[in-house]
Design a protein around this motif. Structure first.
Motif, PDB file in Angstrom:
ATOM      1  N   MET A 221     -57.205 -42.330 -28.178  1.00 52.70           N
ATOM      2  CA  MET A 221     -56.721 -43.250 -27.161  1.00 52.70           C
ATOM      3  C   MET A 221     -57.074 -44.689 -27.501  1.00 52.70           C
ATOM      4  O   MET A 221     -56.273 -45.614 -27.309  1.00 52.70           O
ATOM      5  N   GLU A 222     -58.292 -44.900 -28.023  1.00 54.71           N
ATOM      6  CA  GLU A 222     -58.703 -46.249 -28.406  1.00 54.71           C
ATOM      7  C   GLU A 222     -57.860 -46.756 -29.581  1.00 54.71           C
ATOM      8  O   GLU A 222     -57.431 -47.909 -29.603  1.00 54.71           O
ATOM      9  N   ALA A 223     -57.621 -45.863 -30.564  1.00 57.96           N
ATOM     10  CA  ALA A 223     -56.804 -46.249 -31.725  1.00 57.96           C
ATOM     11  C   ALA A 223     -55.368 -46.549 -31.298  1.00 57.96           C
ATOM     12  O   ALA A 223     -54.730 -47.474 -31.810  1.00 57.96           O
ATOM     13  N   TYR A 224     -54.847 -45.778 -30.353  1.00 60.35           N
ATOM     14  CA  TYR A 224     -53.472 -45.983 -29.859  1.00 60.35           C
ATOM     15  C   TYR A 224     -53.349 -47.350 -29.192  1.00 60.35           C
ATOM     16  O   TYR A 224     -52.368 -48.068 -29.399  1.00 60.35           O
ATOM     17  N   GLN A 225     -54.348 -47.717 -28.399  1.00 58.61           N
ATOM     18  CA  GLN A 225     -54.321 -49.014 -27.719  1.00 58.61           C
ATOM     19  C   GLN A 225     -54.294 -50.155 -28.736  1.00 58.61           C
ATOM     20  O   GLN A 225     -53.544 -51.119 -28.590  1.00 58.61           O
ATOM     21  N   ARG A 226     -55.115 -50.045 -29.768  1.00 51.48           N
ATOM     22  CA  ARG A 226     -55.155 -51.094 -30.789  1.00 51.48           C
ATOM     23  C   ARG A 226     -53.835 -51.184 -31.542  1.00 51.48           C
ATOM     24  O   ARG A 226     -53.350 -52.274 -31.832  1.00 51.48           O
ATOM     25  N   MET A 227     -53.274 -50.025 -31.867  1.00 45.59           N
ATOM     26  CA  MET A 227     -52.062 -50.001 -32.681  1.00 45.59           C
ATOM     27  C   MET A 227     -50.835 -50.411 -31.881  1.00 45.59           C
ATOM     28  O   MET A 227     -50.028 -51.231 -32.330  1.00 45.59           O
ATOM     29  N   ALA A 228     -50.678 -49.843 -30.669  1.00 45.16           N
ATOM     30  CA  ALA A 228     -49.453 -50.057 -29.893  1.00 45.16           C
ATOM     31  C   ALA A 228     -49.614 -51.148 -28.837  1.00 45.16           C
ATOM     32  O   ALA A 228     -48.631 -51.517 -28.192  1.00 45.16           O
ATOM     33  N   ASN A 229     -50.857 -51.649 -28.673  1.00 50.22           N
ATOM     34  CA  ASN A 229     -51.143 -52.615 -27.611  1.00 50.22           C
ATOM     35  C   ASN A 229     -50.680 -52.071 -26.256  1.00 50.22           C
ATOM     36  O   ASN A 229     -50.154 -52.799 -25.420  1.00 50.22           O
ATOM     37  N   ARG A 230     -50.856 -50.774 -26.101  1.00 46.74           N
ATOM     38  CA  ARG A 230     -50.415 -50.098 -24.887  1.00 46.74           C
ATOM     39  C   ARG A 230     -51.311 -48.884 -24.668  1.00 46.74           C
ATOM     40  O   ARG A 230     -51.743 -48.242 -25.617  1.00 46.74           O
ATOM     41  N   ASP A 231     -51.558 -48.573 -23.415  1.00 48.78           N
ATOM     42  CA  ASP A 231     -52.441 -47.461 -23.069  1.00 48.78           C
ATOM     43  C   ASP A 231     -51.693 -46.131 -23.231  1.00 48.78           C
ATOM     44  O   ASP A 231     -50.551 -45.999 -22.792  1.00 48.78           O
ATOM     45  N   LEU A 232     -52.349 -45.144 -23.852  1.00 42.74           N
ATOM     46  CA  LEU A 232     -51.695 -43.849 -24.073  1.00 42.74           C
ATOM     47  C   LEU A 232     -51.357 -43.160 -22.757  1.00 42.74           C
ATOM     48  O   LEU A 232     -50.306 -42.520 -22.636  1.00 42.74           O
ATOM     49  N   LEU A 233     -52.215 -43.297 -21.748  1.00 47.37           N
ATOM     50  CA  LEU A 233     -51.920 -42.695 -20.446  1.00 47.37           C
ATOM     51  C   LEU A 233     -50.632 -43.265 -19.852  1.00 47.37           C
ATOM     52  O   LEU A 233     -49.795 -42.524 -19.331  1.00 47.37           O
ATOM     53  N   SER A 234     -50.465 -44.582 -19.951  1.00 49.34           N
ATOM     54  CA  SER A 234     -49.244 -45.176 -19.389  1.00 49.34           C
ATOM     55  C   SER A 234     -48.025 -44.831 -20.239  1.00 49.34           C
ATOM     56  O   SER A 234     -46.916 -44.685 -19.722  1.00 49.34           O
ATOM     57  N   SER A 235     -48.212 -44.668 -21.551  1.00 52.84           N
ATOM     58  CA  SER A 235     -47.096 -44.241 -22.407  1.00 52.84           C
ATOM     59  C   SER A 235     -46.628 -42.839 -22.017  1.00 52.84           C
ATOM     60  O   SER A 235     -45.436 -42.563 -21.959  1.00 52.84           O
ATOM     61  N   ILE A 236     -47.588 -41.949 -21.732  1.00 52.94           N
ATOM     62  CA  ILE A 236     -47.229 -40.599 -21.293  1.00 52.94           C
ATOM     63  C   ILE A 236     -46.474 -40.671 -19.964  1.00 52.94           C
ATOM     64  O   ILE A 236     -45.521 -39.925 -19.735  1.00 52.94           O
ATOM     65  N   GLY A 237     -46.877 -41.594 -19.099  1.00 57.47           N
ATOM     66  CA  GLY A 237     -46.172 -41.780 -17.830  1.00 57.47           C
ATOM     67  C   GLY A 237     -44.725 -42.196 -18.010  1.00 57.47           C
ATOM     68  O   GLY A 237     -43.862 -41.864 -17.190  1.00 57.47           O
ATOM     69  N   ARG A 238     -44.447 -42.930 -19.096  1.00 56.17           N
ATOM     70  CA  ARG A 238     -43.062 -43.345 -19.352  1.00 56.17           C
ATOM     71  C   ARG A 238     -42.254 -42.265 -20.062  1.00 56.17           C
ATOM     72  O   ARG A 238     -41.029 -42.209 -19.934  1.00 56.17           O
TER      73      ARG A 238
END
Length: 456
Positions: free
Chosen positions: A348-365
């Motif tokens: 999750m931390e790596a995803y935030q750095r890479m995508a500049n977006r939270d993985l939880l909110s990405s799953i919500g979309r």
């Protein structure tokens, strides 16, 4: 010091901070201007950069390898021992595992402000707008239940007290509350056996005849062995018309491998049914596949974090969701069903750095409905399991009416595991205590027993 983990063992206190005799009052009110409650590494005045006696390194901290307990030079974070604020794998909440010292190295471990990607706190839970606590309080280390085995336990004496409480006209509910709220589940099983030996009667049947409603449900739950109670809850959630998907998610997405395997075995032996088959019959699509994966009990439980894998998984998840048209659901299922909870937190931390977006909110979309809730429950358990259960408890009582089954199930199943931490996080998240909310939402002996279990 007033912040957990600083300084690490073997490392001297920061010169002149806090002032002698003011340890309990530092930092002064209003000295936390940052989202996480701590200043970014190398900036701000709290804590001052320790320079005395060590060669200077990045951000004013001692150079790698130059002080006791330092991580090895070369890619390792340049602050004492990799502990405290900003450290990878340490967000200051209970249940956040610390990565072992040998896990240091590689770009994925560079700390971010406050230890959170982009200096931000984890995203919000589904079904509510309450984020994780924004500032760690002083929390009990490890996990701890509110109920512990009673000292000088005597099963026969307890059985006699319960018999007297139910004998004759009326029931002495207070005597029942005093016994069951101060005995561990294992001790309650011994009381049940002693009762049958002494009186030739079934304690559960006697209790059912004396009690009713929510009080009855709570007492019966307390006298069920924990594995049986989970299996019973799953069976109840699927039998008859309709399915209580939230119960399936709550149990299957938060238990350990051993707990899940014992639940599957108990489900078969007690109800003569196959849990996986029942799940397949009652659910469908990607939600069905996620739950089938969960009930295998095969999640990796290695506590060492592989930061390169975390980066690879973050990239994989991005390409399966945000980075394409449509969603590759099987990729999300594979990563979230197999990786350990510490590994998922690093992802999750790596995803935030890479995508500049939270993985939880990405799953919500990318997802909706039950599969979205299931995937989020797994990630929330990885971030902070106590906060996950605190949120569940809050929503069981929020608004008109009370979801008593959820309230009973979580209080009973966590009472000997981590209810102390759940209470602490609950207070942080909602600015009120769990016992205060229970007292306002329940009544009578049911309220007395819940409060006795939770503790004031």
């Amino acid at each position: 010091m007033s912040y957990p983990g600083y300084p690490p063992a073997g490392y001297p206190p920061f010169p002149g901070y806090p002032p002698a005799g003011q340890e309990s009052t530092y930092p002064p009110p209003g000295q936390y201007p940052y989202p996480s409650g701590f200043p970014p590494m190398g900036g701000g005045a709290y804590p001052p950069a320790p320079t005395s006696g060590y060669p200077a390194g990045p951000g004013g901290y001692p150079a790698p390898g130059s002080y006791p307990g330092a991580p090895p030079p070369g890619g390792a974070p340049a602050y004492p021992g990799g502990q405290g604020f900003g450290a990878p794998g340490s967000m200051g909440f209970p249940g956040y595992p610390q990565p072992p010292a040998q896990s240091y190295g590689g770009p994925a471990q560079v700390p971010l402000p406050g230890g959170f990607p982009g200096g931000q706190m984890p995203s919000q839970f589904p079904g509510g707008q309450t984020p994780f606590p924004t500032q760690p309080a002083t929390l009990t280390q490890g996990t701890q239940g509110t109920i512990r085995p009673a000292a000088n336990f005597d099963a026969m004496r307890d059985a006699e007290v319960l018999r007297k409480a139910m004998k004759g006209f009326g029931t002495d509910e207070q005597a029942i509350v005093d016994i069951v709220s101060t005995r561990s589940n294992d001790q309650r099983q011994k009381i049940k056996a002693a009762f049958k030996t002494m009186y030739g009667k079934d304690l559960i049947k006697d209790l059912k005849s004396e009690l009713s409603g929510n009080m009855e449900e709570l007492i019966l739950a307390l006298f069920m062995p924990l594995t049986y109670y989970d299996a019973w809850s799953l069976r109840n959630a699927m039998k008859g018309a309709g399915t209580q998907e939230r119960v399936l998610i709550e149990i299957l997405c938060t238990r350990t491998n051993q707990e899940i395997r014992e639940i599957v075995q108990c489900y078969q032996s007690e109800f003569g049914r196959d849990l996986e088959k029942d799940i397949r019959a009652d659910t469908s699509g990607h939600f069905e596949r996620l739950l089938v994966s969960m009930c295998q009990g095969n999640r990796d439980e290695n506590q060492t974090v592989n930061y390169q894998m975390a980066q690879d998984d973050a990239q994989r998840l991005y390409q399966a969701g945000e980075g394409r048209l449509g969603t590759d659901e099987s990729c999300f299922n594979m990563v979230l069903a197999t990786r350990s909870f510490p590994q998922l937190k690093a992802t999750m931390e790596a995803y935030q750095r890479m995508a500049n977006r939270d993985l939880l909110s990405s799953i919500g979309r990318e997802f909706s409905g039950n599969v979205e809730n299931g995937l989020k429950a797994i990630l929330q358990s990885a971030l902070n399991r106590s906060a996950f259960f605190a949120e569940r408890l809050y929503h069981s009582m929020k608004g008109a009416g009370t979801d008593d089954s959820t309230l009973v199930r979580i209080v009973v199943t966590r009472s000997e595991i981590d209810l102390v931490q759940i209470k602490q996080v609950f207070s942080q998240m909602y600015q009120k205590s769990l016992s205060t909310m229970i007292a306002g939402d329940t009544s009578g002996d049911y309220r007395k027993l819940l409060l006795a279990i939770v503790g004031q």
